[in-house]
Scaffold this motif. Sequence first.
Motif, PDB file in Angstrom:
ATOM      1  N   SER A   1       0.801  -1.221   0.000  1.00 49.55           N
ATOM      2  CA  SER A   1       0.000   0.000   0.000  1.00 49.55           C
ATOM      3  C   SER A   1       0.832   1.267   0.000  1.00 49.55           C
ATOM      4  CB  SER A   1      -0.946   0.009   1.204  1.00 49.55           C
ATOM      5  OG  SER A   1      -0.228  -0.227   2.398  1.00 49.55           O
ATOM      6  N   ARG A   2       2.117   1.144   0.325  1.00 55.51           N
ATOM      7  CA  ARG A   2       2.933   2.355   0.359  1.00 55.51           C
ATOM      8  C   ARG A   2       3.165   2.906  -1.038  1.00 55.51           C
ATOM      9  NH1 ARG A   2       8.629   3.300   3.642  1.00 55.51           N
ATOM     10  NH2 ARG A   2       8.306   5.546   3.952  1.00 55.51           N
ATOM     11  N   GLU A   3       2.932   2.041  -2.055  1.00 57.02           N
ATOM     12  CA  GLU A   3       3.096   2.496  -3.435  1.00 57.02           C
ATOM     13  C   GLU A   3       2.017   3.512  -3.805  1.00 57.02           C
ATOM     14  OE1 GLU A   3       2.958  -0.991  -5.804  1.00 57.02           O
ATOM     15  OE2 GLU A   3       4.776  -1.848  -4.949  1.00 57.02           O
ATOM     16  N   LEU A   4       0.885   3.441  -3.106  1.00 57.74           N
ATOM     17  CA  LEU A   4      -0.205   4.359  -3.420  1.00 57.74           C
ATOM     18  C   LEU A   4       0.135   5.754  -2.910  1.00 57.74           C
ATOM     19  CD1 LEU A   4      -3.241   2.146  -2.354  1.00 57.74           C
ATOM     20  CD2 LEU A   4      -2.477   2.621  -4.678  1.00 57.74           C
ATOM     21  N   ALA A   5      -0.212   6.751  -3.708  1.00 56.06           N
ATOM     22  CA  ALA A   5       0.050   8.129  -3.286  1.00 56.06           C
ATOM     23  C   ALA A   5      -0.769   8.469  -2.049  1.00 56.06           C
ATOM     24  CB  ALA A   5      -0.270   9.090  -4.419  1.00 56.06           C
ATOM     25  N   GLN A   6      -2.016   8.058  -2.047  1.00 52.95           N
ATOM     26  CA  GLN A   6      -2.906   8.364  -0.923  1.00 52.95           C
ATOM     27  C   GLN A   6      -3.825   7.176  -0.687  1.00 52.95           C
ATOM     28  OE1 GLN A   6      -3.281  11.170   1.166  1.00 52.95           O
ATOM     29  NE2 GLN A   6      -4.730   9.824   2.212  1.00 52.95           N
ATOM     30  N   PRO A   7      -3.702   6.533   0.442  1.00 53.11           N
ATOM     31  CA  PRO A   7      -4.620   5.428   0.737  1.00 53.11           C
ATOM     32  C   PRO A   7      -6.061   5.923   0.717  1.00 53.11           C
ATOM     33  CG  PRO A   7      -2.860   5.554   2.357  1.00 53.11           C
ATOM     34  CD  PRO A   7      -2.781   6.799   1.547  1.00 53.11           C
ATOM     35  N   THR A   8      -6.952   5.079   0.283  1.00 53.04           N
ATOM     36  CA  THR A   8      -8.342   5.488   0.183  1.00 53.04           C
ATOM     37  C   THR A   8      -9.171   4.802   1.268  1.00 53.04           C
ATOM     38  OG1 THR A   8      -8.904   3.681  -1.313  1.00 53.04           O
ATOM     39  CG2 THR A   8      -8.116   5.738  -2.307  1.00 53.04           C
ATOM     40  N   VAL A   9     -10.323   5.401   1.544  1.00 52.43           N
ATOM     41  CA  VAL A   9     -11.250   4.780   2.493  1.00 52.43           C
ATOM     42  C   VAL A   9     -11.656   3.400   1.975  1.00 52.43           C
ATOM     43  CG1 VAL A   9     -13.558   4.953   3.513  1.00 52.43           C
ATOM     44  CG2 VAL A   9     -12.098   6.974   3.411  1.00 52.43           C
ATOM     45  N   ALA A  10     -11.868   3.306   0.664  1.00 51.76           N
ATOM     46  CA  ALA A  10     -12.296   2.021   0.086  1.00 51.76           C
ATOM     47  C   ALA A  10     -11.227   0.945   0.300  1.00 51.76           C
ATOM     48  CB  ALA A  10     -12.585   2.201  -1.400  1.00 51.76           C
ATOM     49  N   ASN A  11      -9.971   1.298   0.074  1.00 47.35           N
ATOM     50  CA  ASN A  11      -8.889   0.319   0.266  1.00 47.35           C
ATOM     51  C   ASN A  11      -8.802  -0.118   1.723  1.00 47.35           C
ATOM     52  OD1 ASN A  11      -8.089   0.200  -2.370  1.00 47.35           O
ATOM     53  ND2 ASN A  11      -6.494   1.756  -2.157  1.00 47.35           N
ATOM     54  N   LEU A  12      -8.891   0.847   2.621  1.00 52.89           N
ATOM     55  CA  LEU A  12      -8.781   0.510   4.045  1.00 52.89           C
ATOM     56  C   LEU A  12      -9.997  -0.279   4.521  1.00 52.89           C
ATOM     57  CD1 LEU A  12      -7.280   3.818   5.454  1.00 52.89           C
ATOM     58  CD2 LEU A  12      -6.139   1.615   5.309  1.00 52.89           C
TER      59      LEU A  12
ATOM     60  N   VAL B   1     -10.610   5.069  11.082  1.00 52.10           N
ATOM     61  CA  VAL B   1     -11.932   5.037  11.714  1.00 52.10           C
ATOM     62  C   VAL B   1     -13.024   5.206  10.655  1.00 52.10           C
ATOM     63  CG1 VAL B   1     -13.418   6.007  13.504  1.00 52.10           C
ATOM     64  CG2 VAL B   1     -10.947   5.971  13.846  1.00 52.10           C
ATOM     65  N   ALA B   2     -12.770   6.053   9.656  1.00 53.27           N
ATOM     66  CA  ALA B   2     -13.748   6.220   8.569  1.00 53.27           C
ATOM     67  C   ALA B   2     -13.967   4.896   7.844  1.00 53.27           C
ATOM     68  CB  ALA B   2     -13.266   7.286   7.586  1.00 53.27           C
ATOM     69  N   ALA B   3     -12.884   4.173   7.602  1.00 56.62           N
ATOM     70  CA  ALA B   3     -13.000   2.872   6.936  1.00 56.62           C
ATOM     71  C   ALA B   3     -13.757   1.881   7.817  1.00 56.62           C
ATOM     72  CB  ALA B   3     -11.615   2.330   6.598  1.00 56.62           C
ATOM     73  N   PHE B   4     -13.506   1.943   9.120  1.00 57.70           N
ATOM     74  CA  PHE B   4     -14.214   1.055  10.044  1.00 57.70           C
ATOM     75  C   PHE B   4     -15.701   1.407  10.079  1.00 57.70           C
ATOM     76  CE2 PHE B   4     -15.547  -0.169  14.412  1.00 57.70           C
ATOM     77  CZ  PHE B   4     -15.342  -1.529  14.294  1.00 57.70           C
ATOM     78  N   ALA B   5     -16.013   2.700  10.085  1.00 54.25           N
ATOM     79  CA  ALA B   5     -17.417   3.125  10.056  1.00 54.25           C
ATOM     80  C   ALA B   5     -18.096   2.627   8.786  1.00 54.25           C
ATOM     81  CB  ALA B   5     -17.508   4.651  10.149  1.00 54.25           C
ATOM     82  N   SER B   6     -17.373   2.688   7.678  1.00 56.29           N
ATOM     83  CA  SER B   6     -17.919   2.200   6.415  1.00 56.29           C
ATOM     84  C   SER B   6     -18.180   0.698   6.499  1.00 56.29           C
ATOM     85  CB  SER B   6     -16.934   2.516   5.281  1.00 56.29           C
ATOM     86  OG  SER B   6     -17.386   1.979   4.066  1.00 56.29           O
ATOM     87  N   ALA B   7     -17.246  -0.038   7.137  1.00 56.94           N
ATOM     88  CA  ALA B   7     -17.427  -1.492   7.290  1.00 56.94           C
ATOM     89  C   ALA B   7     -18.633  -1.792   8.185  1.00 56.94           C
ATOM     90  CB  ALA B   7     -16.160  -2.120   7.875  1.00 56.94           C
TER      91      ALA B   7
END
Lengths: 176, 216
Positions: free
Chosen positions: A86-97, B77-83
């Motif tokens: 994931s460090r290759e990504l410029a900005q981690p996304t909410v979707a990825n996380l 936390v935003a990702a957890f909220a989404s989950a």
Amino acid sequence: MHSGGSLLIDYTNTSNQMIHEHIRDGIAHYFTIRKNFHFDPIDVTPGAPDWVVPNIGCTSDSAIDGFIEADDGPVDLSWLFAALNSRELAQPTVANLTSCIQGINGLIAKGRFELLSKVLNSANLAGMSNETMLAFARSSFPVRERISNWRRFTRNVKAELDRRGRDGTQLMKGLV
Amino acid sequence: MPVVAGPDGSLEAPHHLGLAIKNIAGEQNHCGLLYRLDDGEVRMLHLAFHFDLRDEELRSDYWCAPAGLEVENQLVVAAFASAIANAKPNVPYGFDANGMVFDVVSGELLEAPAGRGLTCATFVLALFRTLGFEPLDEETWPMRDEDEHWQDQITQAMTHAGARQDHIDAVTDNGQSRRFRPEEVVGTSATSNDEWSIGFDRAREIAQEVLADMAA
């Protein structure tokens, strides 16, 4: 060789091994599925022999469709390859996380604490984004007593954050 | 500097996580957790009432503030909220939230026998607590006489809303519980986490600022 000592070398090797196994199983899974479907090539070179198959590239996007077969059923680790790189990504996304957290939740749902321990303790932190490391640590927090070496993992995350110039103590507040 | 902005507040970049609060009636406020998706849409995850967890687009009548976390932790936390939102968990309403956290697998609450549940405010706290955050030092919270009347009203409302009688009975049998008010949870969660776990006296000061912002 990594200057950080043998532990990190072991992590990297084990991590690579898991990724390679994951990709291998993913490809095997692909060919298993492929055997059961009829393909209509959209572009075949005239006169090419029958054994020529379309060139199949294996990228991080396609490799993540795989599963690891385990004694108690398949475990979807499609999220892991992206997380470990994931460090290759410029900005981690909410979707990825979210995918990463749901992946860890999936292991917990199956009671695969040993595999989760292996995932955490073999993770090559150098390749992971700050956010992904934090997601690993925080989403496994409720089951920390079931994960061997969870505290060592969180200490390693804190050290990696510090090494990157971030305040590991602050970012890991509540965990370490 | 105001703690919350609004009404018609929102959650602007670079923030990914925030709090929202609005007045329902009289002194009763309602709050929820805000999270910003990758396309910029701001969602509000909130416990509206008994078994009524909602994940919806932020409405314009809320006052908002970013969470007092670093951007990295906000994303987590935003990702957890989404989950949690995707899991569509069943969340009972109640007052005795002591020790309750979310099952990270199912999104359901752990240890939720009849009589235990969350309010809109303790829902936010439970979500934070699951990931190892403690905005409040809950041990410093007192029982307040004025909350007893509020509990009676909510219990009656739960009855009217069709909550199971064994849940109502158990809530009643539990007696008075410590109440974490929406303005206290929103105010402390919006404060820099350098200050977390915030004690009751300090939380009351921040809560007064939130109420003043909303009254301005």
